[in-house]
Design a protein around this motif. Structure first.
Motif, mmCIF file in Angstrom:
data_model
loop_
_atom_site.group_PDB
_atom_site.id
_atom_site.type_symbol
_atom_site.label_atom_id
_atom_site.label_comp_id
_atom_site.label_asym_id
_atom_site.label_seq_id
_atom_site.Cartn_x
_atom_site.Cartn_y
_atom_site.Cartn_z
ATOM 1 N N SER A 107 -56.745 42.484 10.202
ATOM 2 C CA SER A 107 -57.256 42.990 11.484
ATOM 3 C C SER A 107 -58.736 42.682 11.637
ATOM 4 O O SER A 107 -59.187 42.248 12.708
ATOM 5 N N ALA A 108 -59.503 42.890 10.581
ATOM 6 C CA ALA A 108 -60.933 42.568 10.649
ATOM 7 C C ALA A 108 -61.145 41.066 10.781
ATOM 8 O O ALA A 108 -62.088 40.622 11.456
ATOM 9 N N ALA A 109 -60.267 40.284 10.152
ATOM 10 C CA ALA A 109 -60.373 38.830 10.289
ATOM 11 C C ALA A 109 -60.160 38.408 11.742
ATOM 12 O O ALA A 109 -60.910 37.593 12.295
ATOM 13 N N LEU A 110 -59.132 38.963 12.378
ATOM 14 C CA LEU A 110 -58.882 38.654 13.789
ATOM 15 C C LEU A 110 -60.009 39.156 14.669
ATOM 16 O O LEU A 110 -60.392 38.505 15.650
ATOM 17 N N LEU A 111 -60.542 40.314 14.327
ATOM 18 C CA LEU A 111 -61.664 40.857 15.095
ATOM 19 C C LEU A 111 -62.869 39.920 15.022
ATOM 20 O O LEU A 111 -63.510 39.624 16.043
ATOM 21 N N LEU A 112 -63.171 39.443 13.818
ATOM 22 C CA LEU A 112 -64.305 38.529 13.661
ATOM 23 C C LEU A 112 -64.055 37.215 14.399
ATOM 24 O O LEU A 112 -64.968 36.671 15.044
ATOM 25 N N ALA A 113 -62.839 36.697 14.315
ATOM 26 C CA ALA A 113 -62.530 35.441 15.007
ATOM 27 C C ALA A 113 -62.688 35.599 16.512
ATOM 28 O O ALA A 113 -63.283 34.737 17.181
ATOM 29 N N CYS A 114 -62.158 36.707 17.052
ATOM 30 C CA CYS A 114 -62.254 36.910 18.498
ATOM 31 C C CYS A 114 -63.682 37.208 18.922
ATOM 32 O O CYS A 114 -64.129 36.772 19.993
ATOM 33 N N ALA A 115 -64.428 37.944 18.095
ATOM 34 C CA ALA A 115 -65.829 38.216 18.419
ATOM 35 C C ALA A 115 -66.637 36.932 18.476
ATOM 36 O O ALA A 115 -67.602 36.813 19.242
ATOM 37 N N THR A 116 -66.246 35.956 17.685
ATOM 38 C CA THR A 116 -66.957 34.678 17.628
ATOM 39 C C THR A 116 -66.577 33.751 18.776
ATOM 40 O O THR A 116 -67.431 33.004 19.291
ATOM 41 N N LEU A 117 -65.324 33.808 19.223
ATOM 42 C CA LEU A 117 -64.808 32.782 20.123
ATOM 43 C C LEU A 117 -64.472 33.248 21.532
ATOM 44 O O LEU A 117 -64.360 32.430 22.442
ATOM 45 N N VAL A 118 -64.287 34.551 21.721
ATOM 46 C CA VAL A 118 -63.820 35.069 23.013
ATOM 47 C C VAL A 118 -64.978 35.749 23.741
ATOM 48 O O VAL A 118 -65.744 36.502 23.151
ATOM 49 N N GLU A 119 -65.085 35.486 25.027
ATOM 50 C CA GLU A 119 -66.060 36.184 25.854
ATOM 51 C C GLU A 119 -65.417 36.516 27.195
ATOM 52 O O GLU A 119 -64.239 36.214 27.431
ATOM 53 N N ARG A 120 -66.166 37.167 28.053
ATOM 54 C CA ARG A 120 -65.623 37.608 29.344
ATOM 55 C C ARG A 120 -65.036 36.417 30.110
ATOM 56 O O ARG A 120 -65.677 35.383 30.275
ATOM 57 N N GLY A 121 -63.790 36.603 30.529
ATOM 58 C CA GLY A 121 -63.120 35.564 31.303
ATOM 59 C C GLY A 121 -62.364 34.544 30.471
ATOM 60 O O GLY A 121 -61.620 33.732 31.021
ATOM 61 N N THR A 122 -62.556 34.587 29.143
ATOM 62 C CA THR A 122 -61.839 33.656 28.275
ATOM 63 C C THR A 122 -60.353 33.986 28.279
ATOM 64 O O THR A 122 -59.957 35.135 28.144
ATOM 65 N N GLU A 123 -59.528 32.964 28.404
ATOM 66 C CA GLU A 123 -58.081 33.139 28.367
ATOM 67 C C GLU A 123 -57.542 32.543 27.070
ATOM 68 O O GLU A 123 -57.916 31.435 26.686
ATOM 69 N N VAL A 124 -56.697 33.320 26.397
ATOM 70 C CA VAL A 124 -56.093 32.889 25.134
ATOM 71 C C VAL A 124 -54.577 32.930 25.284
ATOM 72 O O VAL A 124 -54.015 33.962 25.677
ATOM 73 N N LEU A 125 -53.911 31.822 24.981
ATOM 74 C CA LEU A 125 -52.458 31.746 25.104
ATOM 75 C C LEU A 125 -51.792 32.300 23.848
ATOM 76 O O LEU A 125 -52.237 32.036 22.732
ATOM 77 N N MET A 126 -50.736 33.070 24.041
ATOM 78 C CA MET A 126 -49.914 33.537 22.929
ATOM 79 C C MET A 126 -48.508 33.807 23.437
ATOM 80 O O MET A 126 -48.300 34.008 24.635
ATOM 81 N N ALA A 170 -59.542 28.423 32.628
ATOM 82 C CA ALA A 170 -60.176 29.484 31.839
ATOM 83 C C ALA A 170 -59.697 29.529 30.394
ATOM 84 O O ALA A 170 -60.231 30.293 29.590
ATOM 85 N N THR A 171 -58.694 28.701 30.052
ATOM 86 C CA THR A 171 -58.122 28.762 28.706
ATOM 87 C C THR A 171 -59.086 28.169 27.694
ATOM 88 O O THR A 171 -59.649 27.095 27.901
ATOM 89 N N ARG A 172 -59.254 28.901 26.588
ATOM 90 C CA ARG A 172 -60.140 28.424 25.525
ATOM 91 C C ARG A 172 -59.420 28.235 24.190
ATOM 92 O O ARG A 172 -59.982 27.642 23.277
ATOM 93 N N GLY A 173 -58.192 28.762 24.079
ATOM 94 C CA GLY A 173 -57.515 28.595 22.809
ATOM 95 C C GLY A 173 -56.154 29.247 22.789
ATOM 96 O O GLY A 173 -55.671 29.770 23.799
ATOM 97 N N VAL A 174 -55.515 29.191 21.605
ATOM 98 C CA VAL A 174 -54.212 29.819 21.399
ATOM 99 C C VAL A 174 -54.291 30.685 20.152
ATOM 100 O O VAL A 174 -55.056 30.408 19.216
ATOM 101 N N LEU A 175 -53.476 31.732 20.147
ATOM 102 C CA LEU A 175 -53.358 32.606 18.984
ATOM 103 C C LEU A 175 -51.887 32.670 18.609
ATOM 104 O O LEU A 175 -51.062 33.135 19.393
ATOM 105 N N LEU A 176 -51.556 32.175 17.429
ATOM 106 C CA LEU A 176 -50.181 32.071 16.972
ATOM 107 C C LEU A 176 -49.994 32.889 15.702
ATOM 108 O O LEU A 176 -50.959 33.200 15.004
#
Length: 401
Positions: A107-126, A170-176
């Motif tokens: 969970s902390a790993a995902l939190l750090l990844a999203c804190a680094t890569l996601v910002e307002r308006g960022t769209e992530v596909l899953m 708006a897509t910036r990445g995917v989370l699988l």
């Protein structure tokens, strides 16, 4: 003195975080247990095995030796080297220890990844269905998870064609996740390679949650890290909770490209200081041969349980359209078992709990596409419990026919 509560505004992002229905079902089950009912738990995804004895011994030694101080924010060098060595031994991959960041659970790993890569308006596909916290990590940083309906034909996973179709401005990445919670299904190596290549070509990031990767039963496990074309956009998450049976120790890791090491270390320093020191010292022992032999024997037991529960569920009338190849979940279509008084998977789960004392989880948490028709069943419990649960379910459905 005025003891009345003071109302004050909460952060608006909370509106984007849904309650975790799995935990609500667990609370209902706990209430029944307090009344003296015997409950069989097949809801929460937690191994019924505890940490291996060499791991517990290593923790005791660390405490006895006073090794209790903070570590580096990105983890003990000895643990990062041990993880690197595990990638070499199991996957044939050379992963530099400095690319490995030890975290307070996946969970902390995902939190750090999203804190680094996601910002307002960022769209992530899953995919829909997905583990609910994944979309909530994205929402916590004011991004938006775009849930793409995925069914049995895609093994409840994203395909490269789906990524291409749904990628927008708006897509910036995917989370699988592979294998996935809630479905226990993996993405085929070739398909994952195509997805990673497509996302890289678009300048995006691919986060792959591999916390169940070594609980793969029918083929040799592989890591997305073997996809060299992932380049600087591939981040892999893993954990000591599932294969290594250390859920409450709260320890995981992520493997990041070289250019993300410093940003993620900065965030880890500020958000967590470091992962549990005792857990880190203990986890080094996970990679000892005697520990790995224990984990492999337990993996074989999970496979034995899967091979029992899947046909048993089908015999009861559930449709299991894709046999899970990993993790310890079955995602079962219960449509044929619904009735006038039990209209959806949520009502069915509650009825099963109240009437025969078996905890299963409706698809409600995992996305709207499968919410009303599917239930998730965890076989991370003893074979005796599984057999008893099947008999209780047989009684439950027999009373309705």
């Amino acid at each position: 003195m005025n003891n009345s509560s003071i109302d004050f505004p909460l952060a608006s992002r909370l509106a984007n975080i849904a309650p975790f229905h799995v935990m609500e079902i667990a609370k209902m089950a706990a209430a029944l247990e307090r009344q003296g009912r015997h409950i069989i738990h097949m809801g929460i995804g937690e191994p019924d095995f505890s940490a291996a004895p060499p791991v517990i011994d290593a923790a005791a030694r660390a405490m006895a030796d006073g090794k209790l101080q903070y570590t580096s924010a990105i983890g003990l060098p000895a643990l990062r080297e041990a993880i690197s060595g595990h990638y070499r031994k199991v996957y044939g991959l050379e992963i530099a220890p400095e690319r490995i960041v030890v975290t307070a659970g996946a969970s902390a790993a995902l939190l750090l990844a999203c804190a680094t890569l996601v910002e307002r308006g960022t769209e992530v596909l899953m995919p829909d269905p997905s583990y609910p916290c994944n979309r909530h990590f994205v929402a916590a940083f004011e991004g938006q998870a775009k849930m793409i309906p995925s069914g049995p034909a895609e093994r409840f996973q994203l395909s490269d064609a789906m990524v291409r179709q749904h990628w927008g401005a708006a897509t910036r990445g995917v989370l699988l996740a592979s294998p996935s919670n809630p479905t226990g299904t993996s993405i085929a190596h070739e398909e994952l390679a195509r997805i990673v290549a497509t996302v890289r070509a678009k300048g995006g990031f691919t986060i792959v949650d591999e916390i169940y990767q070594e609980l793969t039963y029918d083929e040799q496990p592989f890591s997305a890290l073997s996809l060299q074309q992932g380049g600087d956009g591939l981040i892999v998450i893993n954990s000591f909770s599932k294969y290594f049976n250390m859920t409450g120790w709260r320890l995981g890791w992520l493997v990041v490209p070289q250019h993300l090491i410093a940003p993620i270390e900065k965030l880890a320093q500020n958000l967590f200081i470091c992962a549990s020191t005792i857990a880190q010292h203990a986890a080094v022992a996970c990679f000892a041969p005697e520990s790995l032999a224990i984990f492999e024997a337990r993996k074989a037991e999970f496979k034995r349980r899967r091979d029992y529960i899947v046909p048993a569920l089908r015999e009861l009338g559930f449709v299991v359209p894709v046999t899970p190849d990993g993790a310890f979940y079955v995602y079962a279509d219960c449509s044929a078992l619904l009735s006038a008084d039990i209209a959806d998977a949520d009502q069915l789960s509650i009825a099963i709990l109240n009437e025969v004392g078996v905890v299963v989880v409706p698809g409600l948490d995992f996305g709207p596409h499968t919410a009303s028709r599917y239930i998730r069943i965890s076989y991370a419990t003893s074979m005796d419990n599984l057999q008893q649960a099947v008999e209780r379910l047989r009684t439950f459905f027999a009373a309705r026919h």
